[in-house]
Design a protein around this motif. Structure first.
Motif, PDB file in Angstrom:
ATOM      1  N   SER A  29      -9.903 -44.963  -0.546  1.00 54.98           N
ATOM      2  CA  SER A  29     -10.819 -44.288   0.366  1.00 54.98           C
ATOM      3  C   SER A  29     -11.182 -42.941  -0.250  1.00 54.98           C
ATOM      4  CB  SER A  29     -10.158 -44.095   1.731  1.00 54.98           C
ATOM      5  OG  SER A  29     -11.011 -43.398   2.606  1.00 54.98           O
ATOM      6  N   VAL A  30     -12.457 -42.757  -0.516  1.00 60.24           N
ATOM      7  CA  VAL A  30     -12.923 -41.525  -1.160  1.00 60.24           C
ATOM      8  C   VAL A  30     -13.770 -40.743  -0.165  1.00 60.24           C
ATOM      9  CG1 VAL A  30     -14.255 -40.552  -3.070  1.00 60.24           C
ATOM     10  CG2 VAL A  30     -12.896 -42.626  -3.430  1.00 60.24           C
ATOM     11  N   GLY A  31     -13.243 -39.595   0.270  1.00 60.21           N
ATOM     12  CA  GLY A  31     -13.998 -38.732   1.165  1.00 60.21           C
ATOM     13  C   GLY A  31     -14.898 -37.800   0.373  1.00 60.21           C
ATOM     14  N   VAL A  32     -16.159 -37.746   0.753  1.00 63.17           N
ATOM     15  CA  VAL A  32     -17.148 -36.929   0.046  1.00 63.17           C
ATOM     16  C   VAL A  32     -17.702 -35.889   1.011  1.00 63.17           C
ATOM     17  CG1 VAL A  32     -19.278 -36.941  -1.309  1.00 63.17           C
ATOM     18  CG2 VAL A  32     -17.758 -38.948  -1.350  1.00 63.17           C
ATOM     19  N   THR A  33     -17.691 -34.627   0.583  1.00 65.96           N
ATOM     20  CA  THR A  33     -18.237 -33.536   1.397  1.00 65.96           C
ATOM     21  C   THR A  33     -19.401 -32.889   0.665  1.00 65.96           C
ATOM     22  OG1 THR A  33     -16.058 -33.092   2.353  1.00 65.96           O
ATOM     23  CG2 THR A  33     -17.724 -31.364   2.556  1.00 65.96           C
ATOM     24  N   ILE A  34     -20.551 -32.840   1.327  1.00 66.11           N
ATOM     25  CA  ILE A  34     -21.745 -32.182   0.780  1.00 66.11           C
ATOM     26  C   ILE A  34     -21.907 -30.848   1.504  1.00 66.11           C
ATOM     27  CG2 ILE A  34     -24.235 -32.363   0.441  1.00 66.11           C
ATOM     28  CD1 ILE A  34     -23.949 -35.374   0.508  1.00 66.11           C
ATOM     29  N   PRO A  35     -21.951 -29.720   0.788  1.00 60.62           N
ATOM     30  CA  PRO A  35     -22.003 -28.400   1.444  1.00 60.62           C
ATOM     31  C   PRO A  35     -23.263 -28.229   2.297  1.00 60.62           C
ATOM     32  CG  PRO A  35     -22.380 -28.220  -0.924  1.00 60.62           C
ATOM     33  CD  PRO A  35     -21.944 -29.617  -0.686  1.00 60.62           C
ATOM     34  N   ARG A  36     -23.104 -27.392   3.331  1.00 57.75           N
ATOM     35  CA  ARG A  36     -24.170 -27.238   4.313  1.00 57.75           C
ATOM     36  C   ARG A  36     -25.468 -26.699   3.719  1.00 57.75           C
ATOM     37  NH1 ARG A  36     -21.437 -23.496   8.544  1.00 57.75           N
ATOM     38  NH2 ARG A  36     -19.688 -24.833   7.919  1.00 57.75           N
ATOM     39  N   ALA A  37     -25.365 -25.863   2.662  1.00 62.74           N
ATOM     40  CA  ALA A  37     -26.592 -25.323   2.064  1.00 62.74           C
ATOM     41  C   ALA A  37     -27.458 -26.450   1.506  1.00 62.74           C
ATOM     42  CB  ALA A  37     -26.233 -24.338   0.954  1.00 62.74           C
ATOM     43  N   ARG A  38     -26.825 -27.418   0.888  1.00 64.58           N
ATOM     44  CA  ARG A  38     -27.567 -28.565   0.331  1.00 64.58           C
ATOM     45  C   ARG A  38     -28.124 -29.438   1.449  1.00 64.58           C
ATOM     46  NH1 ARG A  38     -25.392 -32.268  -4.701  1.00 64.58           N
ATOM     47  NH2 ARG A  38     -27.159 -33.722  -4.816  1.00 64.58           N
ATOM     48  N   VAL A  39     -27.348 -29.579   2.523  1.00 72.85           N
ATOM     49  CA  VAL A  39     -27.810 -30.359   3.670  1.00 72.85           C
ATOM     50  C   VAL A  39     -29.019 -29.678   4.305  1.00 72.85           C
ATOM     51  CG1 VAL A  39     -27.192 -31.271   5.935  1.00 72.85           C
ATOM     52  CG2 VAL A  39     -25.489 -31.251   4.099  1.00 72.85           C
ATOM     53  N   ARG A  40     -28.915 -28.333   4.445  1.00 73.45           N
ATOM     54  CA  ARG A  40     -30.008 -27.587   5.063  1.00 73.45           C
ATOM     55  C   ARG A  40     -31.288 -27.751   4.238  1.00 73.45           C
ATOM     56  NH1 ARG A  40     -28.236 -22.788   4.428  1.00 73.45           N
ATOM     57  NH2 ARG A  40     -26.758 -22.938   6.181  1.00 73.45           N
ATOM     58  N   ARG A  41     -31.164 -27.665   2.917  1.00 75.20           N
ATOM     59  CA  ARG A  41     -32.349 -27.814   2.073  1.00 75.20           C
ATOM     60  C   ARG A  41     -32.947 -29.219   2.202  1.00 75.20           C
ATOM     61  NH1 ARG A  41     -29.381 -24.990  -1.704  1.00 75.20           N
ATOM     62  NH2 ARG A  41     -29.042 -26.856  -2.964  1.00 75.20           N
ATOM     63  N   ALA A  42     -32.087 -30.217   2.388  1.00 73.61           N
ATOM     64  CA  ALA A  42     -32.581 -31.589   2.566  1.00 73.61           C
ATOM     65  C   ALA A  42     -33.406 -31.688   3.843  1.00 73.61           C
ATOM     66  CB  ALA A  42     -31.404 -32.562   2.603  1.00 73.61           C
ATOM     67  N   PHE A  43     -32.917 -31.027   4.927  1.00 79.59           N
ATOM     68  CA  PHE A  43     -33.691 -31.014   6.178  1.00 79.59           C
ATOM     69  C   PHE A  43     -35.011 -30.283   5.970  1.00 79.59           C
ATOM     70  CE2 PHE A  43     -29.859 -32.355   8.353  1.00 79.59           C
ATOM     71  CZ  PHE A  43     -30.337 -33.014   9.473  1.00 79.59           C
ATOM     72  N   ASP A  44     -34.954 -29.109   5.311  1.00 82.07           N
ATOM     73  CA  ASP A  44     -36.174 -28.319   5.088  1.00 82.07           C
ATOM     74  C   ASP A  44     -37.191 -29.117   4.263  1.00 82.07           C
ATOM     75  OD1 ASP A  44     -35.009 -26.261   6.477  1.00 82.07           O
ATOM     76  OD2 ASP A  44     -34.391 -25.142   4.688  1.00 82.07           O
ATOM     77  N   ARG A  45     -36.688 -29.780   3.229  1.00 80.54           N
ATOM     78  CA  ARG A  45     -37.582 -30.548   2.352  1.00 80.54           C
ATOM     79  C   ARG A  45     -38.225 -31.708   3.109  1.00 80.54           C
ATOM     80  NH1 ARG A  45     -34.101 -31.284  -1.281  1.00 80.54           N
ATOM     81  NH2 ARG A  45     -33.383 -33.371  -0.662  1.00 80.54           N
ATOM     82  N   THR A  46     -37.430 -32.381   3.915  1.00 79.26           N
ATOM     83  CA  THR A  46     -37.944 -33.548   4.645  1.00 79.26           C
ATOM     84  C   THR A  46     -38.985 -33.123   5.686  1.00 79.26           C
ATOM     85  OG1 THR A  46     -35.840 -34.715   4.346  1.00 79.26           O
ATOM     86  CG2 THR A  46     -37.301 -35.499   6.091  1.00 79.26           C
ATOM     87  N   TYR A  47     -38.676 -32.067   6.426  1.00 82.12           N
ATOM     88  CA  TYR A  47     -39.654 -31.605   7.416  1.00 82.12           C
ATOM     89  C   TYR A  47     -40.899 -31.046   6.743  1.00 82.12           C
ATOM     90  CZ  TYR A  47     -36.846 -32.321  11.602  1.00 82.12           C
ATOM     91  OH  TYR A  47     -36.153 -32.891  12.637  1.00 82.12           O
ATOM     92  N   GLY A  48     -40.714 -30.436   5.569  1.00 80.09           N
ATOM     93  CA  GLY A  48     -41.872 -29.924   4.842  1.00 80.09           C
ATOM     94  C   GLY A  48     -42.811 -31.042   4.407  1.00 80.09           C
ATOM     95  N   GLN A  49     -42.209 -32.136   3.912  1.00 73.85           N
ATOM     96  CA  GLN A  49     -43.021 -33.289   3.527  1.00 73.85           C
ATOM     97  C   GLN A  49     -43.699 -33.917   4.744  1.00 73.85           C
ATOM     98  OE1 GLN A  49     -40.016 -35.645   1.628  1.00 73.85           O
ATOM     99  NE2 GLN A  49     -40.153 -34.562  -0.340  1.00 73.85           N
TER     100      GLN A  49
END
Length: 427
Positions: A29-49
């Motif tokens: 079982s491999v737990g993966v954590t993506i930092p919030r700054a990268r998550v926030r940019r993903a939201f910003d990029r998606t809403y921008g598109q």
């Protein structure tokens, strides 16, 4: 902050964190954590598109406020961002874990939030650690190679029958056992024509047992040009459930009746086959072919017996995902083999039954492959491409098929390593 320092800081801010735990001997079982700054940019990029493409009444394209977009699309956006974030990071996560997946990792994830770390879990199947037993002196059973003269004579008779030309019977000859009848038929159950119940210009050898019980017997006594009505009952275990146990009426139109003109079993018959001068030469060739097949079968039996002994002495957990892949490959091979040859509903029933009954066979094949690969690694066997190709050629000849599809099937089922490490006599 200098541009280079800012770039390094952003990179550190984007780095994922990976934590691996043992779930079982073959699952991690491999737990993966993506930092919030990268998550926030993903939201910003998606809403921008989305802002550039969305059409919202009352707003010009490209001028829709984010708050409006969040109200309209907020329920579906996280699912898309989850897909993108996993897709972007899964390869790095697997590499960071140091694991080699046997099959595509399974992903478990929740919905990402704009101002929080995003976490997901990979379920990765790996090869088991196999502790091999003592390989010297493994018990094996070798069947005796002996050709029965009766089998040779039976083969001669089969060749005689198969090479006999078909000749049409004279007028008024009645259908009898051994005749080949050309006819049309139309079958009905409860007065209704059923799927697959109608065919034209069917050639049927009486006594072959191709049709349901009573059908072939019902044609006996008919003459060419006659119409015959047959009343039969489908067996209770018939493959198509909607016909099983049902009474049926078949209307048949007989076109022609043929029989085989069988040659005498003599030197002339042997010469007609094109390769032999005498009947004794043909017998010798049949005996040699039978001997070779028995020797190959004996070799296969010894190999299987050694594997039985080896597997009985080797305990390890089998990765369930690779067993499932092997089972799916078996089902796919069966479907390709019988597609168009039997009714679709019957084929689907057989495939469903194979999924239930074929798992043990699939697990056995996976166990064999993993153990043989472990032996090859332990003994440091060096198997060349020529060795592997020779083994595939031998297997193809024994199974009466071409080398290429056999090799493709073995590789698709993950058995290539087993073929390469198969010769146990090296141990």
């Amino acid at each position: 902050m200098s541009p280079s320092a800012k770039k390094r800081a952003n990179k550190q801010e984007d780095e994922i964190q990976v934590e691996t735990q043992d779930t079982s001997g073959v699952v991690r079982s491999v737990g993966v954590t993506i930092p919030r700054a990268r998550v926030r940019r993903a939201f910003d990029r998606t809403y921008g598109q989305l802002a550039h493409t969305a059409t919202v009444r009352g707003f010009r394209k490209g001028k829709v406020p984010r708050s409006v977009l969040e109200k309209l699309y907020g329920a579906s956006i996280p699912e898309e961002i989850e897909r993108v974030l996993v897709q972007e990071t899964i390869q790095d996560a697997v590499e960071m874990s140091g694991l080699t997946p046997l099959v595509q990792p399974e992903v478990e994830a929740g919905q990402p939030q704009p101002d929080a770390d995003f976490e997901y879990t990979l379920r990765i199947e790996v090869k088991p650690e196999i502790e091999l037993p003592e390989l010297e002196g493994l018990p094996a059973k070798a069947p005796k190679v002996s050709v029965d003269p009766k089998d040779v004579e039976d083969e001669l008779e089969r060749l005689r029958q198969n090479n006999a030309p078909m000749i049409e019977e004279v007028e008024d000859v009645q259908v009898a056992d051994g005749h080949t009848v050309s006819f049309d038929y139309e079958g009905r159950v409860d007065g209704e024509l059923f799927d697959g119940g109608k065919a034209e210009n069917v050639d049927l050898e009486i006594g072959s047992g191709r049709m349901i019980p009573g059908f072939e017997d019902g044609l006996i006594g008919a003459r060419a040009g006659e119409d015959v009505t047959l009343k039969v009952t489908f067996p209770e275990d018939y493959g198509a459930e909607h016909l099983a146990g049902k009474d049926a009426k078949f209307s048949c139109s007989v076109h022609s009746i043929k029989r085989r003109k069988v040659s005498e079993l003599d030197d002339e018959f042997a010469k007609d086959l094109g390769e032999f001068d005498t009947l004794d030469a043909l017998r010798e060739k049949i005996t040699a072919d039978f001997t070779k097949r028995q020797e190959q079968a004996a070799e296969s039996a010894v190999r299987s017996s050694v594997l039985d002994s080896l597997l009985a002495r080797t305990e390890f957990e089998v990765p369930p995902g690779i067993v499932e892949r092997q089972l799916n490959s078996q089902i796919q091979s069966m479907q390709q083999q019988f597609q168009g040859q039997i009714p679709p509903d019957v084929l689907q029933q057989q495939l469903s039954r194979m999924r239930d009954d074929g798992r043990a066979v699939a697990e056995r094949r996976v166990r064999e492959s993993l153990v043989l690969e472990a032996i090859a690694l332990a003994k440091e066997f060096e198997v060349t491409t020529e060795d592997t190709d020779a083994r595939f050629a031998e297997m193809a000849e024994a199974q009466g098929m071409a080398v290429k599809p056999l090799k493709e099937t073995a590789e698709s089922q993950g058995c290539g390593g087993a073929i390469q490490s198969e010769p146990l006599d090296k141990t």
